[in-house]
Design a protein around this motif. Structure first.
Motif, short mmCIF file in Angstrom:
data_model
loop_
_atom_site.label_atom_id
_atom_site.label_comp_id
_atom_site.label_asym_id
_atom_site.label_seq_id
_atom_site.Cartn_x
_atom_site.Cartn_y
_atom_site.Cartn_z
N GLN A 94 -1.11 -7.20 -4.62
CA GLN A 94 -1.17 -8.33 -3.71
C GLN A 94 -0.50 -9.52 -4.39
O GLN A 94 -0.74 -9.79 -5.58
CB GLN A 94 -2.59 -8.72 -3.33
CG GLN A 94 -2.60 -9.85 -2.29
CD GLN A 94 -3.65 -10.90 -2.56
OE1 GLN A 94 -4.60 -10.67 -3.29
NE2 GLN A 94 -3.51 -12.06 -1.94
N GLY A 121 -6.56 -14.40 -1.57
CA GLY A 121 -7.54 -14.76 -2.56
C GLY A 121 -8.88 -14.13 -2.43
O GLY A 121 -9.81 -14.49 -3.11
N SER A 174 -13.57 -7.59 -2.76
CA SER A 174 -13.24 -8.53 -3.83
C SER A 174 -13.30 -9.97 -3.36
O SER A 174 -12.96 -10.28 -2.21
CB SER A 174 -11.84 -8.22 -4.36
OG SER A 174 -11.44 -9.22 -5.28
N ARG A 175 -13.69 -10.84 -4.28
CA ARG A 175 -13.65 -12.28 -4.02
C ARG A 175 -12.37 -12.88 -4.59
O ARG A 175 -12.14 -14.08 -4.48
CB ARG A 175 -14.85 -12.97 -4.67
CG ARG A 175 -16.16 -12.65 -3.99
CD ARG A 175 -16.26 -13.33 -2.64
NE ARG A 175 -17.50 -13.00 -1.94
CZ ARG A 175 -17.77 -13.41 -0.71
NH1 ARG A 175 -16.90 -14.15 -0.04
NH2 ARG A 175 -18.90 -13.08 -0.12
N ARG A 176 -11.54 -12.04 -5.23
CA ARG A 176 -10.35 -12.56 -5.88
C ARG A 176 -9.05 -12.15 -5.19
O ARG A 176 -8.13 -12.95 -5.10
CB ARG A 176 -10.31 -12.07 -7.33
CG ARG A 176 -9.12 -12.63 -8.09
CD ARG A 176 -9.06 -12.10 -9.51
NE ARG A 176 -7.94 -12.68 -10.21
CZ ARG A 176 -6.69 -12.25 -10.13
NH1 ARG A 176 -6.41 -11.20 -9.37
NH2 ARG A 176 -5.71 -12.82 -10.80
N ASP A 177 -8.99 -10.90 -4.73
CA ASP A 177 -7.75 -10.45 -4.12
C ASP A 177 -8.02 -9.86 -2.74
O ASP A 177 -9.15 -9.82 -2.28
CB ASP A 177 -7.04 -9.43 -5.01
CG ASP A 177 -7.85 -8.17 -5.26
OD1 ASP A 177 -7.82 -7.66 -6.39
OD2 ASP A 177 -8.52 -7.69 -4.33
N ASP A 178 -6.95 -9.45 -2.07
CA ASP A 178 -7.02 -8.97 -0.68
C ASP A 178 -7.07 -7.44 -0.59
O ASP A 178 -6.77 -6.89 0.45
CB ASP A 178 -5.81 -9.48 0.10
CG ASP A 178 -5.89 -10.97 0.39
OD1 ASP A 178 -4.88 -11.53 0.84
OD2 ASP A 178 -6.96 -11.55 0.16
N LYS A 179 -7.45 -6.79 -1.67
CA LYS A 179 -7.46 -5.33 -1.68
C LYS A 179 -8.34 -4.78 -0.57
O LYS A 179 -9.51 -5.12 -0.44
CB LYS A 179 -7.98 -4.83 -3.03
CG LYS A 179 -8.10 -3.33 -3.14
CD LYS A 179 -8.64 -2.95 -4.51
CE LYS A 179 -8.82 -1.46 -4.65
NZ LYS A 179 -9.34 -1.10 -5.99
N ILE A 180 -7.72 -3.92 0.26
CA ILE A 180 -8.46 -3.21 1.31
C ILE A 180 -8.67 -1.78 0.84
O ILE A 180 -7.74 -1.14 0.33
CB ILE A 180 -7.68 -3.20 2.63
CG1 ILE A 180 -7.47 -4.61 3.17
CG2 ILE A 180 -8.41 -2.36 3.67
CD1 ILE A 180 -6.66 -4.63 4.45
N GLU A 227 -13.13 -4.75 2.64
CA GLU A 227 -12.74 -5.64 1.55
C GLU A 227 -14.00 -6.04 0.81
O GLU A 227 -15.01 -6.37 1.44
CB GLU A 227 -12.02 -6.87 2.08
CG GLU A 227 -10.65 -6.61 2.63
CD GLU A 227 -9.97 -7.89 3.02
OE1 GLU A 227 -9.70 -8.73 2.14
OE2 GLU A 227 -9.71 -8.07 4.23
N TYR A 259 0.84 -1.19 0.00
CA TYR A 259 0.00 0.00 0.00
C TYR A 259 0.89 1.25 0.00
O TYR A 259 1.98 1.24 0.58
CB TYR A 259 -0.90 0.04 1.24
CG TYR A 259 -1.99 -1.00 1.21
CD1 TYR A 259 -1.72 -2.32 1.56
CD2 TYR A 259 -3.28 -0.67 0.82
CE1 TYR A 259 -2.71 -3.28 1.51
CE2 TYR A 259 -4.28 -1.63 0.77
CZ TYR A 259 -3.98 -2.93 1.12
OH TYR A 259 -4.96 -3.87 1.06
#
Lengths: 116, 110
Positions: A48, A98, B92-98, B90, A35
């Motif tokens: 990520q 994931g 997304s179901r694909r990545d860990d983007k916060i 959060e 970040y």
């Protein structure tokens, strides 16, 4: 147990230079995220990585790149530095990656980058 | 994309006072966390709270997912509570983007 560690803690570069920041996740954590936090704002997602593969990418130019190593540590590289890249760069780790995970991400202390 | 709005942006209180920080989000989320960022930049996990209510000492949090908001309560404030409080979600179901809000800057006066 040690938390997320980052190095260096502070860094001063000049415009046009390249920089590499390092992150070691919590032991056992396989997912690492990066970040950028500019002054007065919340952190913005850059990348990520999970099991050495890129899982997500934020809205950052191609000058930003990253990779994850077999021991799950990670490096963030920024080329052709601009004044606007001055920020606190934070690394976060999670046990599994994931998306949709019902657990917490933990953040490191950050690397403060100043571009002159 | 999802919007995360925090209020108030700034708060100055006397030591011992209570406070409520609010986080509104514009879409359904998988996870919601509250963080405290200390003056050195360290983000400290306070609560992982996608729904329901949790308490930890003088702090408590409530998330009403159906109405898309979360509240952080701080009781009997201490000077060490000063700093910036972030709500982060959060989706997304694909990545860990916060996705972080802009934060509430809290200053507790002695």
């Amino acid at each position: 147990d040690a938390g997320v560690t980052q190095s260096p803690t502070h860094l001063i570069k000049t415009r046009g230079q390249q920089v590499t920041l390092r992150c070691s996740p919590i032991s056992g954590h396989k997912s690492v995220s990066w970040y950028q936090q500019v002054l007065g704002q919340g952190p913005q997602f850059i990348f990520q990585y999970y099991e050495k593969e890129e899982r997500g990418r934020g809205n950052f130019p191609d000058r930003f790149s990253a990779r994850q190593f077999p021991n799950y540590s990670s490096e963030l590289n920024v080329n052709a530095l601009l004044l606007g890249d001055s920020a606190l760069y934070l690394c976060a780790s999670r046990l599994w990656g994931g998306g949709g995970r019902l657990d917490t991400q933990y953040f490191g202390p950050g690397t403060r980058l100043t571009v002159l | 994309g999802i919007q995360v709005e925090q209020s108030p942006p700034d708060l100055i209180l006397q030591e011992g006072a209570n406070s409520t920080l609010r986080c509104n989000f514009s879409d359904s989320v998988n996870n919601l966390q509250w963080f405290h960022q200390n003056p050195w930049g360290q983000l400290i996990n306070l609560f992982y709270i996608p729904s329901g209510t949790k308490q930890n000492g003088r702090l408590s949090a409530t998330t009403v997912a159906t109405e898309r908001y979360s509240l952080l309560y701080i009781s009997s404030s201490q000077t060490t509570d000063s700093g910036v409080y972030f709500c982060a979600v959060e989706q997304s179901r694909r990545d860990d983007k916060i996705i972080f809000g802009k934060g509430t800057r809290l200053h507790i006066l002695p």
